[in-house]
Scaffold this active site. Structure first.
Site, mmCIF file in Angstrom:
data_model
loop_
_atom_site.group_PDB
_atom_site.id
_atom_site.type_symbol
_atom_site.label_atom_id
_atom_site.label_comp_id
_atom_site.label_asym_id
_atom_site.label_seq_id
_atom_site.Cartn_x
_atom_site.Cartn_y
_atom_site.Cartn_z
ATOM 1 N N ARG A 176 0.843 -1.191 0.000
ATOM 2 C CA ARG A 176 0.000 0.000 0.000
ATOM 3 C C ARG A 176 0.880 1.244 0.000
ATOM 4 O O ARG A 176 1.946 1.277 0.607
ATOM 5 C CB ARG A 176 -0.891 0.043 1.239
ATOM 6 C CG ARG A 176 -2.099 -0.865 1.193
ATOM 7 C CD ARG A 176 -3.019 -0.644 2.393
ATOM 8 N NE ARG A 176 -2.384 -1.012 3.631
ATOM 9 C CZ ARG A 176 -1.862 -0.162 4.515
ATOM 10 N NH1 ARG A 176 -1.922 1.150 4.307
ATOM 11 N NH2 ARG A 176 -1.302 -0.590 5.613
ATOM 12 N N TYR B 37 -1.345 -3.679 -6.779
ATOM 13 C CA TYR B 37 -1.083 -4.471 -5.568
ATOM 14 C C TYR B 37 -2.123 -4.301 -4.467
ATOM 15 O O TYR B 37 -2.480 -3.179 -4.091
ATOM 16 C CB TYR B 37 0.292 -4.102 -4.990
ATOM 17 C CG TYR B 37 0.859 -5.223 -4.133
ATOM 18 C CD1 TYR B 37 1.675 -6.194 -4.695
ATOM 19 C CD2 TYR B 37 0.543 -5.341 -2.785
ATOM 20 C CE1 TYR B 37 2.174 -7.248 -3.931
ATOM 21 C CE2 TYR B 37 1.035 -6.387 -2.014
ATOM 22 C CZ TYR B 37 1.853 -7.336 -2.596
ATOM 23 O OH TYR B 37 2.342 -8.377 -1.847
ATOM 24 N N LYS C 296 -9.579 -2.178 1.637
ATOM 25 C CA LYS C 296 -9.332 -0.985 2.451
ATOM 26 C C LYS C 296 -10.108 0.225 1.929
ATOM 27 O O LYS C 296 -10.635 1.031 2.695
ATOM 28 C CB LYS C 296 -7.827 -0.683 2.509
ATOM 29 C CG LYS C 296 -7.013 -1.818 3.119
ATOM 30 C CD LYS C 296 -7.468 -2.133 4.508
ATOM 31 C CE LYS C 296 -7.117 -3.514 4.981
ATOM 32 N NZ LYS C 296 -5.882 -3.715 5.666
ATOM 33 N N HIS D 199 -10.862 -1.936 11.344
ATOM 34 C CA HIS D 199 -9.746 -2.785 10.895
ATOM 35 C C HIS D 199 -9.517 -3.851 11.968
ATOM 36 O O HIS D 199 -8.547 -3.793 12.714
ATOM 37 C CB HIS D 199 -8.499 -1.899 10.713
ATOM 38 C CG HIS D 199 -7.340 -2.577 10.033
ATOM 39 N ND1 HIS D 199 -6.038 -2.150 10.190
ATOM 40 C CD2 HIS D 199 -7.279 -3.631 9.179
ATOM 41 C CE1 HIS D 199 -5.225 -2.913 9.476
ATOM 42 N NE2 HIS D 199 -5.947 -3.810 8.858
ATOM 43 N N SER E 73 -1.512 -3.039 10.451
ATOM 44 C CA SER E 73 -1.121 -3.952 9.385
ATOM 45 C C SER E 73 0.127 -4.749 9.778
ATOM 46 O O SER E 73 1.091 -4.183 10.300
ATOM 47 C CB SER E 73 -0.850 -3.155 8.115
ATOM 48 O OG SER E 73 -2.012 -2.443 7.764
ATOM 49 N N CYS F 253 0.537 -6.869 12.159
ATOM 50 C CA CYS F 253 0.764 -6.924 13.615
ATOM 51 C C CYS F 253 0.012 -8.071 14.273
ATOM 52 O O CYS F 253 -0.178 -8.082 15.486
ATOM 53 C CB CYS F 253 0.405 -5.597 14.251
ATOM 54 S SG CYS F 253 1.574 -4.291 13.826
ATOM 55 N N ASP G 70 -9.514 -9.368 9.032
ATOM 56 C CA ASP G 70 -9.001 -8.026 8.707
ATOM 57 C C ASP G 70 -10.014 -6.901 8.889
ATOM 58 O O ASP G 70 -9.640 -5.823 9.305
ATOM 59 C CB ASP G 70 -8.485 -8.014 7.262
ATOM 60 C CG ASP G 70 -7.536 -6.856 6.972
ATOM 61 O OD1 ASP G 70 -6.551 -6.702 7.726
ATOM 62 O OD2 ASP G 70 -7.777 -6.108 6.007
ATOM 63 N N ARG H 156 2.283 -12.058 0.019
ATOM 64 C CA ARG H 156 0.937 -12.384 0.524
ATOM 65 C C ARG H 156 0.383 -13.615 -0.173
ATOM 66 O O ARG H 156 0.734 -13.920 -1.304
ATOM 67 C CB ARG H 156 -0.019 -11.208 0.266
ATOM 68 C CG ARG H 156 0.416 -9.890 0.917
ATOM 69 C CD ARG H 156 -0.489 -9.510 2.044
ATOM 70 N NE ARG H 156 0.050 -8.394 2.835
ATOM 71 C CZ ARG H 156 -0.507 -7.983 3.961
ATOM 72 N NH1 ARG H 156 -1.596 -8.561 4.423
ATOM 73 N NH2 ARG H 156 0.018 -6.989 4.649
HETATM 74 P P1 GTP Z 1 -2.462 -7.299 7.697
HETATM 75 O O1 GTP Z 1 -2.942 -8.385 6.794
HETATM 76 O O2 GTP Z 1 -1.371 -6.480 7.076
HETATM 77 O O3 GTP Z 1 -3.555 -6.434 8.209
HETATM 78 O O4 GTP Z 1 -1.661 -8.025 8.921
HETATM 79 P P2 GTP Z 1 -2.160 -8.847 10.212
HETATM 80 O O5 GTP Z 1 -2.500 -7.903 11.311
HETATM 81 O O6 GTP Z 1 -3.179 -9.840 9.838
HETATM 82 O O7 GTP Z 1 -0.782 -9.590 10.661
HETATM 83 P P3 GTP Z 1 -0.396 -11.140 10.600
HETATM 84 O O8 GTP Z 1 -1.232 -11.991 11.494
HETATM 85 O O9 GTP Z 1 -0.312 -11.552 9.184
HETATM 86 O O10 GTP Z 1 1.079 -11.093 11.234
HETATM 87 C C1 GTP Z 1 2.095 -10.317 10.657
HETATM 88 C C2 GTP Z 1 3.445 -10.798 11.132
HETATM 89 O O11 GTP Z 1 3.510 -10.777 12.558
HETATM 90 C C3 GTP Z 1 3.746 -12.231 10.693
HETATM 91 O O12 GTP Z 1 5.069 -12.317 10.217
HETATM 92 C C4 GTP Z 1 3.566 -13.023 11.954
HETATM 93 O O13 GTP Z 1 4.402 -14.142 11.980
HETATM 94 C C5 GTP Z 1 3.907 -12.022 13.069
HETATM 95 N N1 GTP Z 1 3.128 -12.329 14.306
HETATM 96 C C6 GTP Z 1 1.800 -12.562 14.389
HETATM 97 N N2 GTP Z 1 1.419 -12.861 15.650
HETATM 98 C C7 GTP Z 1 2.541 -12.814 16.400
HETATM 99 C C8 GTP Z 1 2.810 -13.041 17.787
HETATM 100 O O14 GTP Z 1 1.926 -13.356 18.597
HETATM 101 N N3 GTP Z 1 4.105 -12.874 18.195
HETATM 102 C C9 GTP Z 1 5.101 -12.545 17.324
HETATM 103 N N4 GTP Z 1 6.335 -12.397 17.804
HETATM 104 N N5 GTP Z 1 4.887 -12.333 16.001
HETATM 105 C C10 GTP Z 1 3.632 -12.469 15.547
HETATM 106 C C1 SPV Z 2 -3.033 -4.126 5.378
HETATM 107 O O1 SPV Z 2 -2.063 -3.492 4.946
HETATM 108 O O2 SPV Z 2 -3.603 -3.833 6.470
HETATM 109 C C2 SPV Z 2 -3.541 -5.284 4.623
HETATM 110 C C3 SPV Z 2 -2.961 -5.560 3.302
HETATM 111 O O3 SPV Z 2 -4.459 -5.942 5.083
HETATM 112 S S1 SPV Z 2 -3.639 -4.567 2.032
HETATM 113 O O4 SPV Z 2 -4.775 -5.266 1.474
HETATM 114 O O5 SPV Z 2 -2.603 -4.362 1.018
HETATM 115 O O6 SPV Z 2 -4.063 -3.296 2.580
HETATM 116 MN MN MN Z 3 -5.027 -5.219 7.240
#
Ligand code: GTP
Ligand code: SPV
Ligand code: MN
Length: 599
Positions: free
Chosen positions: A70, A210, A219, A239, A261, A263, A286, A378
């Site tokens: 993004r 993308y 989003k 979100h 994002s 996290c 999400d 992704r």
């Molecule tokens: P978006 O799709 O961008 O909105 O991201 P999201 O909030 O769904 O994050 P996601 O669950 O994909 O995690 C992002 C990164 O954080 C990954 O590389 C995970 O491995 C890492 N992660 C997730 N949960 C944890 C946790 O509890 N501890 C740690 N250390 N890392 C974590």
């Molecule tokens: C984020 O960035 O919070 C995502 C990926 O979930 S995107 O769809 O590119 O915004």
């Molecule tokens: Mn997201």
């Protein structure tokens, strides 16, 4: 003709006159159409078919290195009055920006097909579902939208002759002259615009193919445009992931959680609890739309139908249910390709493959010293394939939300978990939520920034007004049954720079405390920042974690918090007098409690 909706027909005609595609294709959403489009994308060199035996009906796509995330600095929110957009958004005069973008769109689809994608955010025909139509010149977008949303004929039928929809115009901005050879990932990296016109409402996107820049239901619609609608209509577009959690006695509650994002939303949403007898089921990973029912209960739907998940870090160890979702019918973007036609990304396996093709299309070995997959690589996967998808995930009435979690990447200061005193205090905690930036957005990673409610890049109006909207929620129904609000931090680090908390499935221990608080079964200690678990309040049975680490995870360092207060005041000052007085009062009260507690 597929529809008699005159507004839709007129708009498609106008867009075609402007963009001048060679052909127009109305997507019906069928598997047969999907197969044809994927075959076309393979022929175009955009899709790499993966090993049929290992990952049937799945494809890898490598994007242009200038189009991997993004672009927040190229994202615009354009009501006529800039104060409406607020300092959290880039504003342009809508008339001026439309004029600029019309010039870019002029002839931008020459040599390409314009796809018309009718899509529904939310189960088709559900009372809270909303319809959009995306026009795009990217097959990648069509195939991804088909996974991420519900598309096609049934949506046109639900729209009917006079139904309303949000027009979403998208072009990669790379017209083809006669005879010109296409590239695998066409885009216009120097001219990206992700524009929102909330007063229409409409979405105009140009130059990027993308993720959130191009899959406009996500989003752009479900957060930026929907948040404006939600404010007007008295609901919340957030979100947030949504999960159901069941204790060993069979009692179940639903929890929503807002983390910025990359996290941890996807990971938490489908986690496998390490605590015996506990079960987590996924409603969404999400986006969450929440409305009061006639009992005053907030109910949530997931407006999406798929996961656009962060690949790096995803493994059988960290997120087994995501891995089990990816068996077939998925699109992978910017992952590495192994010699046997499979995908790979960092930490997917304990041992990296001996060799691979990196996301840049280069030969790669573990000795190369660079990442095989892009950090924002992704997967796009149908939610229905998730083995722990919640039975109610498509319930048009939504699921009742008992708790809301805020959180982010905070290497210091913020404890593992605590609870807000009440809705107003919880809203306040959301407003001072901060997190380190990640690869999900273009720009530097690891920069701590305020990201209220994880909505900084996604709130389609002034965030001060958004805080007021949160505060107004309990007053909107006669007998509000508000969710409890919690704050969590999986990312606290030791002085030696390791994560103090093991995270992932072990986060079930924190969810257990949340459940027990909601059910009135767990004690808490009142501290200046909120209600913390009592010592031993977090079940650490079977967990190998040093006592001093656990103590640090659950301690409140009043001095460290006091140090952050001036930055919180600056953060509020950005929004001027739109910050509700109650939030200033909460900030003052926090400072006062901290001063009393500080030695
Ligand atoms: P978006 O799709 O961008 O909105 O991201 P999201 O909030 O769904 O994050 P996601 O669950 O994909 O995690 C992002 C990164 O954080 C990954 O590389 C995970 O491995 C890492 N992660 C997730 N949960 C944890 C946790 O509890 N501890 C740690 N250390 N890392 C974590
Ligand atoms: C984020 O960035 O919070 C995502 C990926 O979930 S995107 O769809 O590119 O915004
Ligand atoms: Mn997201």
């Amino acid at each position: 003709m597929k529809t008699n909706n005159q507004t839709l027909l007129n708009w498609v005609n106008e867009a075609a006159e402007l963009c001048q595609p060679d052909a127009i294709h109305w997507c019906d959403g069928t598997e047969e159409e999907n197969q044809r489009l994927c075959a076309q994308a393979v022929q175009d060199g955009t899709f790499i078919p993966l090993n049929e035996a290992k990952r049937p009906n799945s494809f890898l796509v490598m994007s242009d290195p200038a189009d991997v995330a993004r672009v927040e600095d190229r994202t615009f929110v354009c009501p006529s009055d800039p104060r409406e957009a607020g300092p959290n958004n880039n504003w342009r005069d809508p008339v001026d920006l439309k004029a600029t973008m019309r010039q870019l769109y002029d002839g931008c689809m020459r040599g390409r097909t314009m796809y018309v994608i009718p899509f529904s955010m939310g189960p088709v025909g559900a009372p809270s579902a909303k319809i959009g139509v995306e026009l795009t010149d990217s097959i990648y977008v069509v195939v991804n939208m088909r996974i991420m949303t519900r598309i096609g004929t049934e949506v046109l039928e639900a729209l009917g002759d006079h139904g309303e929809f949000v027009p979403c115009l998208h072009s990669v901005g790379a017209p083809l002259e006669p005879g010109q050879k296409d590239v695998p990932w066409p885009c216009n990296a120097d001219n990206k615009y992700i524009a929102h016109f909330p007063e229409d409402p409409s979405i105009w996107s140009y130059g990027s193919g993308y993720g959130g820049n191009a899959l406009l239901g996500k989003k752009c619609f479900a957060l930026r445009i929907a948040s404006v609608m939600a404010r007007r209509q008295g609901w919340l577009a957030e979100h947030m992931l949504i999960l159901g959690i069941t204790n060993p006695q069979g009692e179940k509650i639903y929890v929503a959680a807002a983390f910025p994002s990359a996290c941890g939303k996807t990971n938490l949403a489908m986690m496998e609890p390490t605590l015996p007898g506990w079960k987590v089921e996924c409603v969404g990973d999400d986006i969450c739309w929440m409305t009061f029912d006639d009992q005053g209960q907030l109910r949530a739907i997931n407006p999406e139908a798929g996961f656009f998940g962060v690949a790096p870090g995803t493994s059988m160890r960290s997120n087994p249910n995501a891995m089990r979702t990816l068996h077939s019918n998925c699109i992978y973007t910017n992952c590495a390709l192994t010699p046997d036609g499979d995908v790979w990304w960092e930490d997917m396996t304990d041992e990296p493959p001996a060799e691979a093709t990196s996301w840049l299309g280069q030969p790669w070995t573990p000795a190369t010293g660079t990442k095989a997959a892009n950090p924002n690589a992704r997967y796009t996967a149908p939610a229905s394939q998730c083995p722990v998808i919640d039975p109610a995930w498509e319930d048009p009435a939504g699921v009742p939300i008992s708790a809301i979690l805020f959180g982010g990447r905070r290497p210091s200061t913020v404890p593992l978990c605590f609870e807000a005193f009440n809705w107003q205090h919880g809203t306040f905690l959301g407003t001072i939520q901060a997190s380190e930036t990640t690869a999900a957005q273009a720009g530097r990673v690891g920069i701590l920034r305020y990201d209220p409610m994880a909505m900084l890049p996604f709130c389609g109006y002034n965030m001060g007004d958004y805080f007021a909207h949160w505060l107004s929620m309990p007053g909107r129904v006669a007998q509000p049954n508000m969710p409890r609000i919690f704050f969590v931090n999986w990312f606290r680090k030791s002085d030696e720079d390791y994560y103090l908390w093991p995270g992932f499935g072990e986060n079930s221990r924190v969810l257990k405390w949340v459940c027990e608080r909601v059910q009135g079964r767990a004690q808490a200690i009142e501290t200046p920042i909120g209600l913390l678990p009592v010592p031993d309040g977090i079940d650490t049975t079977g967990l190998n974690i040093p006592d001093e680490d656990m103590e640090e995870l659950l301690s409140v360092d009043a001095q460290a918090w006091l140090k952050d207060i001036p930055a919180m005041r600056e953060h509020y000052a950005r929004f001027g007098d739109t910050i509700p007085a109650a939030m200033h009062q909460e900030l003052d009260a926090l400072e006062q409690r901290l001063r009393q507690a500080a030695p």
